[in-house]
Design a protein around this motif. Structure first.
Motif, PDB file in Angstrom:
ATOM      1  N   GLU A   5      -1.958 -15.502  26.158  1.00 14.75           N
ATOM      2  CA  GLU A   5      -2.317 -15.640  24.763  1.00 14.75           C
ATOM      3  C   GLU A   5      -1.104 -16.104  23.980  1.00 14.75           C
ATOM      4  OE1 GLU A   5      -3.803 -11.894  23.470  1.00 14.75           O
ATOM      5  OE2 GLU A   5      -5.662 -12.121  24.562  1.00 14.75           O
ATOM      6  N   GLY A   6      -1.354 -16.744  22.852  1.00 15.77           N
ATOM      7  CA  GLY A   6      -0.272 -17.200  21.995  1.00 15.77           C
ATOM      8  C   GLY A   6       0.306 -16.063  21.177  1.00 15.77           C
ATOM      9  N   LEU A   7       1.472 -16.270  20.657  1.00 15.51           N
ATOM     10  CA  LEU A   7       2.152 -15.288  19.824  1.00 15.51           C
ATOM     11  C   LEU A   7       1.275 -14.949  18.636  1.00 15.51           C
ATOM     12  CD1 LEU A   7       4.796 -13.744  19.122  1.00 15.51           C
ATOM     13  CD2 LEU A   7       5.493 -15.775  17.884  1.00 15.51           C
ATOM     14  N   GLY A   8       1.093 -13.668  18.388  1.00 12.22           N
ATOM     15  CA  GLY A   8       0.348 -13.228  17.232  1.00 12.22           C
ATOM     16  C   GLY A   8      -1.145 -13.115  17.464  1.00 12.22           C
ATOM     17  N   LEU A 119       5.222 -21.662   6.707  1.00  7.16           N
ATOM     18  CA  LEU A 119       6.419 -20.888   7.007  1.00  7.16           C
ATOM     19  C   LEU A 119       6.579 -19.737   6.019  1.00  7.16           C
ATOM     20  CD1 LEU A 119       8.872 -20.419   8.763  1.00  7.16           C
ATOM     21  CD2 LEU A 119      10.096 -22.139   7.415  1.00  7.16           C
ATOM     22  N   ARG A 120       6.342 -20.009   4.747  1.00  4.53           N
ATOM     23  CA  ARG A 120       6.431 -18.961   3.727  1.00  4.53           C
ATOM     24  C   ARG A 120       5.460 -17.821   4.041  1.00  4.53           C
ATOM     25  NH1 ARG A 120       3.715 -20.982  -0.845  1.00  4.53           N
ATOM     26  NH2 ARG A 120       1.995 -20.134   0.327  1.00  4.53           N
ATOM     27  N   ASP A 121       4.216 -18.171   4.368  1.00  9.15           N
ATOM     28  CA  ASP A 121       3.210 -17.148   4.672  1.00  9.15           C
ATOM     29  C   ASP A 121       3.588 -16.354   5.913  1.00  9.15           C
ATOM     30  OD1 ASP A 121       1.822 -18.040   2.470  1.00  9.15           O
ATOM     31  OD2 ASP A 121       0.282 -19.106   3.638  1.00  9.15           O
ATOM     32  N   ALA A 122       4.065 -17.031   6.938  1.00  8.64           N
ATOM     33  CA  ALA A 122       4.457 -16.333   8.171  1.00  8.64           C
ATOM     34  C   ALA A 122       5.629 -15.397   7.906  1.00  8.64           C
ATOM     35  CB  ALA A 122       4.815 -17.335   9.261  1.00  8.64           C
ATOM     36  N   LEU A 123       6.607 -15.858   7.130  1.00 11.10           N
ATOM     37  CA  LEU A 123       7.754 -15.001   6.800  1.00 11.10           C
ATOM     38  C   LEU A 123       7.340 -13.803   5.950  1.00 11.10           C
ATOM     39  CD1 LEU A 123      10.462 -17.691   6.059  1.00 11.10           C
ATOM     40  CD2 LEU A 123      10.642 -15.883   7.776  1.00 11.10           C
ATOM     41  N   ASN A 124       6.428 -14.015   5.016  1.00 14.47           N
ATOM     42  CA  ASN A 124       5.970 -12.921   4.161  1.00 14.47           C
ATOM     43  C   ASN A 124       5.087 -11.935   4.906  1.00 14.47           C
ATOM     44  OD1 ASN A 124       7.278 -13.636   1.774  1.00 14.47           O
ATOM     45  ND2 ASN A 124       5.618 -14.969   1.124  1.00 14.47           N
ATOM     46  N   ASN A 125       4.190 -12.441   5.747  1.00  9.81           N
ATOM     47  CA  ASN A 125       3.204 -11.589   6.414  1.00  9.81           C
ATOM     48  C   ASN A 125       3.716 -10.941   7.686  1.00  9.81           C
ATOM     49  OD1 ASN A 125       1.367 -12.276   4.399  1.00  9.81           O
ATOM     50  ND2 ASN A 125       0.573 -14.008   5.576  1.00  9.81           N
ATOM     51  N   ASN A 126       4.642 -11.580   8.377  1.00  7.65           N
ATOM     52  CA  ASN A 126       5.119 -11.080   9.674  1.00  7.65           C
ATOM     53  C   ASN A 126       6.615 -11.304   9.846  1.00  7.65           C
ATOM     54  OD1 ASN A 126       2.388 -10.470  10.887  1.00  7.65           O
ATOM     55  ND2 ASN A 126       2.167 -12.643  10.423  1.00  7.65           N
ATOM     56  N   PRO A 127       7.434 -10.818   8.931  1.00  3.34           N
ATOM     57  CA  PRO A 127       8.878 -11.108   9.013  1.00  3.34           C
ATOM     58  C   PRO A 127       9.526 -10.589  10.290  1.00  3.34           C
ATOM     59  CG  PRO A 127       8.459  -9.358   7.434  1.00  3.34           C
ATOM     60  CD  PRO A 127       7.122  -9.921   7.822  1.00  3.34           C
ATOM     61  N   GLU A 128       8.990  -9.520  10.838  1.00  7.18           N
ATOM     62  CA  GLU A 128       9.597  -8.924  12.024  1.00  7.18           C
ATOM     63  C   GLU A 128       9.454  -9.783  13.274  1.00  7.18           C
ATOM     64  OE1 GLU A 128       5.786  -8.365  11.107  1.00  7.18           O
ATOM     65  OE2 GLU A 128       7.161  -7.052  10.065  1.00  7.18           O
ATOM     66  N   PRO A 132      16.563 -12.267  13.223  1.00 11.56           N
ATOM     67  CA  PRO A 132      17.274 -11.828  12.007  1.00 11.56           C
ATOM     68  C   PRO A 132      17.910 -12.969  11.221  1.00 11.56           C
ATOM     69  CG  PRO A 132      17.773 -10.360  13.826  1.00 11.56           C
ATOM     70  CD  PRO A 132      16.964 -11.500  14.393  1.00 11.56           C
ATOM     71  N   ALA A 133      18.466 -13.959  11.895  1.00 15.09           N
ATOM     72  CA  ALA A 133      19.123 -15.062  11.187  1.00 15.09           C
ATOM     73  C   ALA A 133      18.141 -15.803  10.289  1.00 15.09           C
ATOM     74  CB  ALA A 133      19.756 -16.028  12.180  1.00 15.09           C
ATOM     75  N   ILE A 134      16.895 -15.902  10.697  1.00  7.71           N
ATOM     76  CA  ILE A 134      15.882 -16.565   9.885  1.00  7.71           C
ATOM     77  C   ILE A 134      15.402 -15.633   8.778  1.00  7.71           C
ATOM     78  CG2 ILE A 134      13.530 -17.501   9.904  1.00  7.71           C
ATOM     79  CD1 ILE A 134      14.149 -18.614  12.696  1.00  7.71           C
ATOM     80  N   ARG A 135      15.173 -14.375   9.117  1.00  8.03           N
ATOM     81  CA  ARG A 135      14.703 -13.403   8.117  1.00  8.03           C
ATOM     82  C   ARG A 135      15.687 -13.233   6.973  1.00  8.03           C
ATOM     83  NH1 ARG A 135      13.385  -9.533  12.464  1.00  8.03           N
ATOM     84  NH2 ARG A 135      15.273  -8.504  11.815  1.00  8.03           N
ATOM     85  N   GLN A 136      16.970 -13.287   7.262  1.00  7.13           N
ATOM     86  CA  GLN A 136      17.991 -13.041   6.245  1.00  7.13           C
ATOM     87  C   GLN A 136      17.922 -14.037   5.099  1.00  7.13           C
ATOM     88  OE1 GLN A 136      21.561 -12.989   8.551  1.00  7.13           O
ATOM     89  NE2 GLN A 136      21.215 -10.910   9.288  1.00  7.13           N
ATOM     90  N   GLY A 137      17.426 -15.232   5.379  1.00  5.58           N
ATOM     91  CA  GLY A 137      17.324 -16.233   4.328  1.00  5.58           C
ATOM     92  C   GLY A 137      16.235 -15.927   3.319  1.00  5.58           C
ATOM     93  N   GLY A 138      15.261 -15.100   3.708  1.00  2.00           N
ATOM     94  CA  GLY A 138      14.184 -14.746   2.804  1.00  2.00           C
ATOM     95  C   GLY A 138      13.087 -15.790   2.784  1.00  2.00           C
ATOM     96  N   SER A 139      12.126 -15.571   1.884  1.00  2.00           N
ATOM     97  CA  SER A 139      10.977 -16.478   1.824  1.00  2.00           C
ATOM     98  C   SER A 139      10.876 -17.192   0.483  1.00  2.00           C
ATOM     99  CB  SER A 139       9.687 -15.702   2.116  1.00  2.00           C
ATOM    100  OG  SER A 139       9.511 -14.678   1.158  1.00  2.00           O
ATOM    101  N   SER A 140      11.983 -17.287  -0.246  1.00  3.69           N
ATOM    102  CA  SER A 140      11.966 -18.055  -1.486  1.00  3.69           C
ATOM    103  C   SER A 140      11.755 -19.532  -1.161  1.00  3.69           C
ATOM    104  CB  SER A 140      13.280 -17.881  -2.247  1.00  3.69           C
ATOM    105  OG  SER A 140      14.327 -18.559  -1.571  1.00  3.69           O
ATOM    106  N   ARG A 141      11.336 -20.287  -2.137  1.00  7.41           N
ATOM    107  CA  ARG A 141      11.087 -21.715  -1.919  1.00  7.41           C
ATOM    108  C   ARG A 141      12.340 -22.418  -1.402  1.00  7.41           C
ATOM    109  NH1 ARG A 141       7.317 -24.914  -2.310  1.00  7.41           N
ATOM    110  NH2 ARG A 141       7.152 -27.002  -3.091  1.00  7.41           N
TER     111      ARG A 141
END
Length: 156
Positions: A5-8, A119-128, A132-141
């Motif tokens: 199965e695919g991720l998620g 990408l914004r939705d994925a970061l907001n809905n499933n940040p974990e 970490p290097a990607i999460r640290q940037g946040g989900s701002s535009r």
């Protein structure tokens, strides 16, 4: 063998942390299946054999690995081989293919491109699910646009 199965695909059934652990375990198992000479490293021929034979457990990755189908295998292999020693170790394999699966998960419209909203939705809905290097940037535009720009190899 059952197709992986695919991720998620099972986000509803398990915690995100457990999902990431499952994905990492599945990739480790796949690495050992592809490592036919059992030397704990993958050479180019082992990876080509796995991709070309389209093993059921590799097919999810194969369908998405455009680097492996649009360019020569050797060029793609060199990109994944971060320590440039001519073989892939488990860590290199897991990092690349986890990010590939993460890309597929994020590309909700299956266009082969990750757009700002996806990408914004994925970061907001499933940040974990993200390193970490990607999460640290946040989900701002600005942060999401910077991530997209950084990963946009063909500048489209």
């Amino acid at each position: 063998a059952q197709e992986e199965e695919g991720l998620g695909d099972d986000l509803v059934d398990v915690s995100p942390e457990e999902l990431v652990e499952r994905e990492q375990d599945a990739l480790e198992e796949l690495f050992h299946e592809v490592d036919t000479d059992k030397n704990q490293e993958l050479d180019l021929s082992e990876l080509i054999t796995a991709v070309v034979s389209n093993q059921p457990r590799f097919s999810v990755l194969h369908k998405s690995a455009r680097d492996f189908t649009n360019k020569t295998y050797a060029e793609s292999f060199k990109k994944i081989d971060s320590d440039k020693n001519g073989v892939l170790n488990l860590q290199e394999f897991k990092e690349y293919f986890y990010l590939l699966k993460l890309f597929c998960f994020t590309d909700r419209d299956k266009s082969g491109k990750v757009r700002y909203g996806e990408l914004r939705d994925a970061l907001n809905n499933n940040p974990e699910l993200f390193p970490p290097a990607i999460r640290q940037g946040g989900s701002s535009r600005i942060a999401v646009s910077a991530l997209i720009s950084a990963g946009d190899r063909d500048h489209d």
